[in-house]
Motif scaffolding. Structure first.
Motif, mmCIF file in Angstrom:
data_model
loop_
_atom_site.group_PDB
_atom_site.id
_atom_site.type_symbol
_atom_site.label_atom_id
_atom_site.label_comp_id
_atom_site.label_asym_id
_atom_site.label_seq_id
_atom_site.Cartn_x
_atom_site.Cartn_y
_atom_site.Cartn_z
ATOM 1 N N CYS A 242 5.268 4.060 0.051
ATOM 2 C CA CYS A 242 5.479 5.327 0.850
ATOM 3 C C CYS A 242 5.238 4.326 2.443
ATOM 4 N N ARG B 141 2.757 4.319 4.395
ATOM 5 C CA ARG B 141 1.447 3.798 4.703
ATOM 6 C C ARG B 141 1.637 2.587 3.956
ATOM 7 N N CYS B 142 2.342 2.514 2.701
ATOM 8 C CA CYS B 142 2.466 1.006 1.658
ATOM 9 C C CYS B 142 3.023 -0.218 2.929
ATOM 10 N N CYS C 48 -2.650 1.359 -1.359
ATOM 11 C CA CYS C 48 -2.242 2.241 -0.441
ATOM 12 C C CYS C 48 -3.561 3.232 -0.218
ATOM 13 N N VAL D 16 -3.014 6.331 0.715
ATOM 14 C CA VAL D 16 -2.775 7.667 0.451
ATOM 15 C C VAL D 16 -2.019 7.769 -0.989
ATOM 16 N N CYS D 17 -1.172 6.732 -1.354
ATOM 17 C CA CYS D 17 -0.524 6.857 -2.612
ATOM 18 C C CYS D 17 -0.745 5.753 -3.672
HETATM 19 ZN ZN LIG Z 1 1.629 4.293 -0.113
#
Ligand SMILES: [Zn+2]
Ligand SMILES: [Zn+2]
Lengths: 284, 123, 284, 123
Positions: free
Chosen positions: C175, C177-178, C251, C253-254
């Motif tokens: 994602c 954010r990653c 991450c 979020v994911c």
């Molecule tokens: Zn992520």
């Protein structure tokens, strides 16, 4: 016709402010676009985004050549034409969209089939030509006329899920005939009509044709080795740039001793013309 | 030095890709999909009649062994048919044509990358 | 809202015939497009060509989110908006153009600034989201909401003469954010307003976003290693494809143990928001 | 074997490119245009304090020697600043991070290609 300008209007400064702040365009580049005359041959899948972005970015004079009318089967890729324009002349439909985008752009329409009898007359006076056509005969015609008139040619093509882009007859690079001295057998030429095309594929190539045109008009096109850009929807790396040959001394039209010094019969030369349906072979 | 006493004749491995429609001419069993591209690994002899393998040998091999039907859509009497662009190691093969030597006679090295691309005319 | 269809109308068969003849789309793929709901966040330089091509190619339901009005300085790149639309709402202007292109496309407009209070509600129910926004805070917001809703995200960006494209939160890939766990310092973020942008640059990226969307919707997007496509106007080889990391277990979020499980304050997180003017630093 | 008796210390030559805006941070005299891209050849020591040269050494070298002003726009206290993507031989540097070893500690080989790219947010 438009008088060349040596400064931008207040309206233009506002409209093009995002391009004026970049040194690679700036006021000088914007004026070069403003004072340029670009001919787009074909207002189909390639010509649609190409003409729209050129008008939007501030090219002063845009010529459009097409003899065709808008068909329902064009609409999935020819985004310059609206559904309501079906049945109307393509160049008139295209002009309406360009005027909506940029009323200051001077759009000249040529509602004609480009052929050997009218090509030089139509193309003379433009600074650069965009090949956004859909058949081999017209591609050789546009090329030869560009060589005779000394005009750079931004050539794009798209069929199925693939596209190709190159700038021809520019800075010592090849012309179309240097690359393809002999036309392909007619039954190997796929058209969008029979082989199909995904709408956005000519979209990508048409945008890139507009980009190459801006580079040439603003003097920012590299004079280094000529390149061919290949695009493929299915490939994990969808673009590939390939180094091309220079101008061929042996070329029949741009070579050292050209045998073609006036436009010929391109339909006879290619064995098929702009209005032919491709034989039902379903191969490329 | 090539050792020709007992072993197989030495072979060249050529990485071939068919693009922009040409892949439809090629037999399914020859093609391998690699990252969304239509590729084939083709084994050539190192020499043909004592001369090193060239693009012409490769194209004739493809014509004779890899085409579904209608080999003339790939190779006509003079060589690779008009409208096909050939890339050798990602460059236009014309860049390798030397004075008086046809580009078909370009000598292939082991592991060369050769791409055959059909020119597109639509838009 | 549109009922899912299991066959194409006569009108659709005619309109999309060039896509129906290709096995990679065909009737099945065209029906998948027809029954898809795509949300385009931002109707600016990227959203313009992306939404136009998606509507033209036959996506059945197209959502548009934007809170802004059309400005003269948008017109050189935002080809969905006409000069006459200056001052009007962007989503209303965009809908008018999309209806002209394809009256069968169901266009839903969200005339709102996307924020943490409304994002999940707006985005829920779509099959895929296009990030065509213009600031870091909204990019993190859209990303996090996509992860929470399980939606693939087609992310594009363009500033000056460069562009970037990647498909996020898809098939084990990363994602946003990653890739970028920590937001950039606000004074390093260039916007089109202050750094400029050549009109056709977001044109190219927006078309490619539409292409990636078609691949995902028709199940033709490779599940192999995730890629980032980089575009540069000035480079002799204008495109470069780069292999990206997979989803990061770490991450926020994911990842395997996400610390962000509801939307946060993205303006505070990034130190700048969608309406901020970038400090006058003139660096990227 | 490295011969350290009389000659210069062995050097690594690293091909660096700055892209998508980062080139505006770099001193003009460092940058060379190559096919429309902003490149620099940077010479590093093979080892620093006995350890092989890494991405961190390269980034610190750039911070200290190549940035016009405001080195913190390239390198902050923790390393290459957020929002810069690093490619090593055309792959995301994260692909080279091993368990427990920071990607900044990736060991550079002679002639490695490293690209520093600024993420774009506009549209
Ligand atoms: Zn992520
Ligand atoms: Zn020529």
């Amino acid at each position: 016709t438009m008088e060349p300008a040596d400064q931008l209007s207040r309206n233009e400064i506002q409209r093009f402010s995002r391009q004026l702040v970049m040194e690679e365009i700036g006021v000088e580049g914007q004026l070069q676009l403003r004072n340029s005359k670009v001919l787009v041959v074909g207002t189909g899948g390639l010509g649609s985004p190409c003409a729209m972005y050129l008008a939007a970015m501030g090219v002063g004079t845009l010529g459009l050549v097409d003899h065709d009318t808008v068909d329902h089967s064009n609409l999935h890729r020819q985004i310059i034409h609206t559904a309501g324009a079906c049945g109307s002349s393509k160049v008139i439909s295209a002009r309406m969209t360009l005027r909506r985008l940029n009323p200051q752009c001077n759009v000249r329409i040529h509602d004609q089939l480009l052929d050997s009898s009218n090509a030089l007359q139509i193309m003379r006076g433009y600074d650069i030509v965009i090949d956004a056509t859909d058949n081999a005969a017209t591609r050789y015609l546009v090329n030869d006329a560009c060589v005779m008139l000394g005009l750079p040619l931004v050539s794009g093509s798209a069929v199925r899920l693939e596209g190709q882009l190159t700038v021809l007859n520019y800075a010592g690079g090849p012309c179309y005939r240097c690359l393809f001295p002999v036309p392909p057998p007619p039954d190997t030429v796929a058209t969008c009509s029979d082989a199909g095309v995904l709408g956005v594929v000519p979209g990508v190539i048409g945008c890139l044709q507009a980009m190459e045109t801006v580079k040439v008009l603003t003097g920012r096109k590299s004079m280094d080795s000529p390149m061919l850009l290949l695009f493929s929807y299915k490939a994990a790396q969808p673009f590939r740039s390939v180094r091309l040959r220079s101008r061929m001394a042996s070329c029949a039209v741009c070579g050292d001793a050209p045998s073609i010094t006036r436009l010929i019969d391109y339909v006879a030369f290619c064995g098929s013309g702009p209005n032919d349906k491709t034989p039902d072979l379903h191969i490329l | 030095m090539a050792d020709t006493t007992e072993k197989e004749t030495p072979k060249l491995l050529i990485n071939v890709e068919f693009s922009d429609g040409l892949e439809t001419l090629i037999k399914d069993e020859v093609l391998k999909k690699r990252e969304g591209r239509s590729c084939a690994q083709i084994k050539l002899e190192e020499t043909y009649g004592g001369s090193p393998a060239t693009i012409r040998h490769l194209a004739e091999y493809i014509r004779d062994n890899c085409i579904k039907s209608k080999p003339e859509l790939f190779y006509d009497k003079d060589g690779v048919r008009p409208g096909i662009l050939v890339l050798i190691n990602n460059d236009d093969w014309e860049l390798f044509e030397e004075d008086g030597i046809d580009k078909h006679d370009y000598k292939l090295e082991n592991n060369a990358d050769v791409v055959f691309i059909s020119t597109l005319h639509g838009g």
